[in-house]
Design a protein around this motif. Structure first.
Motif, PDB file in Angstrom:
ATOM      1  N   THR A 239      70.536  89.283  24.092  1.00 37.10           N
ATOM      2  CA  THR A 239      70.798  89.862  25.324  1.00 37.10           C
ATOM      3  C   THR A 239      70.219  88.123  26.631  1.00 37.10           C
ATOM      4  OG1 THR A 239      70.852  92.474  25.425  1.00 37.10           O
ATOM      5  CG2 THR A 239      70.519  91.270  27.603  1.00 37.10           C
ATOM      6  N   SER A 240      72.088  88.422  27.335  1.00 39.94           N
ATOM      7  CA  SER A 240      71.793  87.381  28.753  1.00 39.94           C
ATOM      8  C   SER A 240      71.832  88.085  29.544  1.00 39.94           C
ATOM      9  CB  SER A 240      72.699  86.095  28.070  1.00 39.94           C
ATOM     10  OG  SER A 240      72.571  85.161  27.680  1.00 39.94           O
ATOM     11  N   GLY A 241      70.794  87.758  30.950  1.00 37.68           N
ATOM     12  CA  GLY A 241      71.224  88.431  31.902  1.00 37.68           C
ATOM     13  C   GLY A 241      70.552  88.757  32.959  1.00 37.68           C
ATOM     14  N   ALA A 282      74.352  84.741  18.066  1.00 34.81           N
ATOM     15  CA  ALA A 282      74.271  85.627  19.544  1.00 34.81           C
ATOM     16  C   ALA A 282      73.925  85.227  21.002  1.00 34.81           C
ATOM     17  CB  ALA A 282      73.132  86.537  18.417  1.00 34.81           C
ATOM     18  N   ASP A 283      73.028  84.194  20.407  1.00 35.01           N
ATOM     19  CA  ASP A 283      71.802  84.060  21.457  1.00 35.01           C
ATOM     20  C   ASP A 283      73.163  82.741  22.587  1.00 35.01           C
ATOM     21  OD1 ASP A 283      70.341  83.062  23.270  1.00 35.01           O
ATOM     22  OD2 ASP A 283      68.691  81.573  22.314  1.00 35.01           O
ATOM     23  N   ALA A 284      73.951  81.862  21.498  1.00 29.86           N
ATOM     24  CA  ALA A 284      74.385  81.021  22.483  1.00 29.86           C
ATOM     25  C   ALA A 284      75.821  82.181  23.022  1.00 29.86           C
ATOM     26  CB  ALA A 284      75.471  80.021  21.825  1.00 29.86           C
ATOM     27  N   ALA A 286      75.564  85.219  24.193  1.00 27.98           N
ATOM     28  CA  ALA A 286      75.480  86.286  25.062  1.00 27.98           C
ATOM     29  C   ALA A 286      75.742  85.099  26.366  1.00 27.98           C
ATOM     30  CB  ALA A 286      74.071  86.491  24.573  1.00 27.98           C
ATOM     31  N   THR A 287      75.030  83.962  26.548  1.00 29.38           N
ATOM     32  CA  THR A 287      75.178  82.932  26.974  1.00 29.38           C
ATOM     33  C   THR A 287      76.944  82.705  27.498  1.00 29.38           C
ATOM     34  OG1 THR A 287      72.943  81.792  26.241  1.00 29.38           O
ATOM     35  CG2 THR A 287      74.737  80.752  28.543  1.00 29.38           C
ATOM     36  N   ALA A 288      77.635  82.554  26.320  1.00 30.19           N
ATOM     37  CA  ALA A 288      79.077  82.203  26.712  1.00 30.19           C
ATOM     38  C   ALA A 288      79.564  83.740  27.353  1.00 30.19           C
ATOM     39  CB  ALA A 288      79.188  81.868  25.777  1.00 30.19           C
TER      40      ALA A 288
HETATM   41 MG    MG Z   1      71.646  82.362  25.278  1.00 28.26          MG
END
Ligand code: MG
Ligand code: ADP
Length: 343
Positions: A239-241, A282-284, A286-288
């Motif tokens: 999750t990015s928030g 998943a990490d990239a 969420a940011t994108a």
């Molecule tokens: Mg990220």
């Protein structure tokens, strides 16, 4: 008869003596967050060994990959700003390669070359040390000549930057990449049931004995969890928030995920949750997608090969892809209304 009873008691006791599988947990403070590793095994000694190996691995990565602290990425960045061809350190090359692929797939919304811009906003340190936005003219000047990861030319291991403002910052996906490497290490050591959780973003493999791993998703506005989901075999949830690192200035929130198109913190979503096989993607992603916002998130998700996505706006409106709806269980009551989008 007494003999039989005795025998039963002995058998029962020896059954208790056999070590049974259970969760071995360890927390480590690294990447500016609390990383928790859980291994489900009966082999206590092997779990302890794995924990110390992972701890050393994370510390090493943190040091090599930190954009602003002394280490290989820092030195590499300094050399790139000279504009001369410079060898890509072995500790950076695979990370860089993956970051480039993900950046291209995201249409440049995830861009790991914006270290200078992140620094301008004051989010380059673990603790936010700036409390007001940078000067608008300064930002506009930066954006006019903004770097893109494609300004980096790589030939036979030699990297050359064609934009002096290019400064690598893998903060948008290094945790995911590290989580993938940690899972790889655990598998090589013979563990098939584990979770590597970096501050709530995780990859889980196998199960907890007979039970699947169940993990929680934080409520972007408010306390506790908004939802949870069961992990099936091997999956990552990131999750990015806008609540991770931010400051409020004159009634407006400024957070640490920057829109490369205008140089300002991304608007439109409070949080984006991605369920996907590998943690780096998943990490990239969420940011994108947090950058992509309400107009573009579906298009970018599809380009990045995602099918399970949940987004929440600052007003609390929740939208999900059809594949995500099937996986989520809400942990708040009453259950929020959700908008299931066409996919
Ligand atoms: Mg990220
Ligand atoms: P967190 O690390 O809090 O889980 P993210 O994975 O979204 O959140 O990463 C945020 C970090 O990514 C920022 O602190 C910054 O270093 C970097 N970053 C900010 N904007 C972008 C962007 N558009 N593309 C790539 N990286 C970014």
């Amino acid at each position: 008869m007494r003999c039989l009873l005795l025998l039963i008691v002995v058998v029962a006791l020896s059954g208790c003596d056999r070590p049974s599988a259970h969760s071995h947990k360890q927390q480590m403070y690294v990447f500016g967050t609390l990383v928790e590793v859980i291994i489900w095994t009966e082999d206590e000694a092997a779990a302890t060994e794995a924990m110390s190996q992972l701890s050393a691995q994370f510390q090493h990565q943190h040091q090599q990959w930190h954009p602003w602290e002394a280490g290989e990425l820092h030195t590499f960045n300094q050399q790139l700003t000279t504009g001369k061809p410079t060898p890509t350190p072995d500790s950076i090359a695979p990370l860089l390669q993956r970051a480039i692929e993900l950046s291209v797939a995201s249409d440049g919304l995830f861009d790991p070359s914006l270290g200078q811009l992140v620094k301008l906003w004051g989010f380059s340190d673990n603790l936010v040390n700036v409390t007001q936005p940078p000067d608008a003219t300064q930002l506009a000047n930066f954006i006019k000549q903004a770097p893109h990861i494609t300004d980096l030319e790589i030939n036979n291991g030699l990297a050359q930057s064609h934009n002096p403002r290019l400064y690598l910052d893998f903060g948008g996906f290094a945790k995911g990449y590290a989580v993938d490497r940690a899972i790889e290490t655990l598998r090589q050591m013979g563990f098939d049931n584990a979770i590597v959780n970096a501050g709530g973003d995780l990859r889980a493999i196998g199960s907890k004995g007979e039970w699947p791993w169940r993990i929680g998703i934080r409520n972007p506005r408010g306390e506790g969890l908004i939802a949870s989901l069961q992990i099936s075999r091997d999956e990552s949830v990131f999750t990015s928030g806008d609540y991770e690192r931010f400051y409020d200035y004159q009634g407006k929130r400024y957070h640490h995920i920057i829109d490369p198109r205008n140089g300002y913190p991304a608007e439109g979503f409070s949080s984006v949750t991605i369920l996907h096989h590998d943690a780096a993607t998943a990490d990239a992603a969420a940011t994108a997608l947090l950058v992509a916002g309400p107009e573009q998130w579906r298009e970018v998700a599809k380009k990045m090969g995602l099918s399970q996505v949940m987004v929440i706006t600052p007003r609390g409106k929740i939208s999900m892809s059809p594949a995500m709806v099937k996986r989520i269980r809400f942990e708040v009551s009453p259950e929020p209304n959700i908008n299931v989008v066409d996919w």
